[in-house]
Design a protein around this motif. Structure first.
Motif, short mmCIF file in Angstrom:
data_model
loop_
_atom_site.label_atom_id
_atom_site.label_comp_id
_atom_site.label_asym_id
_atom_site.label_seq_id
_atom_site.Cartn_x
_atom_site.Cartn_y
_atom_site.Cartn_z
N SER A 90 0.94 -1.07 -0.13
CA SER A 90 0.08 0.06 0.04
C SER A 90 0.80 1.13 -0.07
CB SER A 90 -0.99 -0.10 1.35
OG SER A 90 -0.13 0.06 2.32
N GLY A 111 -0.52 -5.83 -4.02
CA GLY A 111 -1.31 -4.74 -3.49
C GLY A 111 -0.60 -3.42 -3.54
N THR A 112 -0.04 -3.19 -4.71
CA THR A 112 0.31 -1.86 -5.01
C THR A 112 -0.58 -1.07 -5.61
OG1 THR A 112 1.45 -2.19 -6.92
CG2 THR A 112 2.76 -2.58 -5.19
N ARG A 113 -0.45 0.31 -5.34
CA ARG A 113 -1.13 1.41 -6.14
C ARG A 113 -0.56 1.59 -7.57
NH1 ARG A 113 -3.77 4.72 -2.35
NH2 ARG A 113 -4.31 3.59 -0.69
#
Length: 414
Positions: A90, A111-113
């Motif tokens: 995140s 789960g990265t932007r």
């Protein structure tokens, strides 16, 4: 006197202890630049996302995380380095350009932007994830930053981002797949001197933002101009902060929600922290000019030859100002690899304290896009890196050995 020291450690001592060529980074300077950026935007909900392509050394990434800076990556390998440094998914933004969709899928799984920067990828992301994965959209605001055109990224002909003139196509795809777009992003480029360029880009993005209902983030990139020599024109951070804070707060009020303001500085945070130490191999007196040949070249620091970039250069071994000469500082690569470019972007000479073979020749502003762009051209070894942290010099990358050059070669019979 501090010109010849980093946190009270003489540059010549660092060269003697670790050898040359050597990249040295001053942690205090990085921390200072983080504070300057925060102070310039103290009245907004600010997130600093370090553009780690500027310098991906693990120790630099850990220093950023320790001081509350998050991270922007552009490749799966940078993403993995960020995770090695302790960043959670995140806290990582993936901002690729022209990559295969499997890289974007990997970033989504971790789960990265993710910043989506073309219509085709936007469509594929919508098809694959619909409303189940949040995303940002990178826009091209059609603004020229006024610096070196090779490092400007928001002008009409840039490959980066989706043009703001394709607004209707963007919105149609977002609506078609019920996508959750939580942020809009733009990046003007590097070395932007004029606050007006940031204002123009911000205005274009904020106007478009009203067409998106789920926004949480406005990401205005980076590109703040740093000093490369005394008296250099730099971005007026106080002015930029004042103008953009006002515009952002007004937008948030009209939008009806408090949003986060993101910036992605790279060079601004690390450039001035770096000094590249080389040794003068020869002083070559020519009928036209005098050359200083050092034990490095464009293989280690390519910015002068690639961009015509100016880097301050001085003789760290000789502090006697009474005898100065003009020298063209060149490397040992079998190419033209001049270090001493002029502020006008031409190969030239530098007035330096007298140089003798064996002297340590220091090159400033070597913290960004220097080691990270280095190569083993001419089968030369990559240099070591050192971080000066709380007055102590710590080795953070070993110097290459010949084994590093041949590690992946396969010796076959021919």
């Amino acid at each position: 006197m501090s010109y010849y020291h980093i946190q009270s450690i003489p540059l010549t001592d660092l060269a003697e202890q670790f050898g040359t060529p050597l990249y040295v980074y001053d942690a205090n300077k990085i921390i200072e630049k983080i504070s300057i950026l925060r102070d310039s935007f103290k009245n907004v909900n600010l997130k600093i996302k370090y553009a780690c392509k500027a310098n991906t050394n693990l120790a630099i990434l850990k220093l950023m995380r320790k001081h509350g800076v998050e991270i922007d990556v552009v490749s799966p390998e940078e993403l993995r380095l960020a995770m090695m440094a302790g960043f959670e998914g995140s806290q990582i933004t993936f901002t690729p350009s022209g990559v295969s969709f499997d890289e974007i899928e990997l970033a989504a799984e971790l789960g990265t932007r993710i910043n989506l920067d073309n219509l085709d990828v936007l469509e594929k992301f919508g098809q694959r994830y619909g409303s189940t994965k949040e995303a940002l959209i990178r826009l091209k605001p059609h603004v020229f930053g006024g610096g070196n055109e090779k490092i400007m990224t928001a002008h009409p002909e840039s490959k980066f981002g989706i043009s703001i003139h394709q607004k209707e196509e963007i919105l149609a795809i977002v609506e078609k797949y019920d996508m959750k777009i939580i942020g809009l992003h733009q990046h003007t480029g590097s070395d932007v001197k004029n606050a007006d360029a940031f204002t123009q880009a911000a205005t274009a993005i904020l106007e478009m933002a009203f067409s998106f209902k789920d926004l949480e983030i406005i990401d205005l990139g980076g590109g703040f101009k740093v000093a490369y020599q005394d008296g250099d024109v730099v971005t007026d951070m106080a002015k930029v902060g004042e103008i953009l804070t006002s515009a952002f707060l007004n937008f948030s009020k009209k939008y009806g929600r408090d949003l986060q303001l993101w910036f992605e500085p790279g060079k601004f945070l690390v450039s001035e922290a770096g000094t590249f130490l080389t040794t003068a191999n020869v002083v070559k007196i020519d009928p036209i000019k005098t050359f200083v040949g050092v034990n490095s070249g464009l293989n280690h620091l390519g910015r002068p030859m690639m961009y015509g970039a100016f880097h301050d250069i001085f003789n760290a071994s000789n502090q006697n100002e009474t005898e100065k000469n003009e020298y063209r500082v060149v490397g040992y690569i079998c190419e033209t690899d001049t270090f001493s470019w002029t502020p006008e972007g031409k190969q030239g000479e530098r007035l330096m304290n007298k140089v003798t073979a064996g002297d340590i020749i220091a090159i400033k502003n070597a913290g960004a896009y220097c080691f990270s762009m280095a190569s083993q051209y001419n089968s030369r070894l990559l240099p070591a890196e050192v971080l000066v942290l709380e007055g102590e010099a710590k080795l953070i990358r070993k110097r290459d050995t010949f084994e590093d050059i041949v590690r992946n070669l396969i010796d076959i019979e021919v």
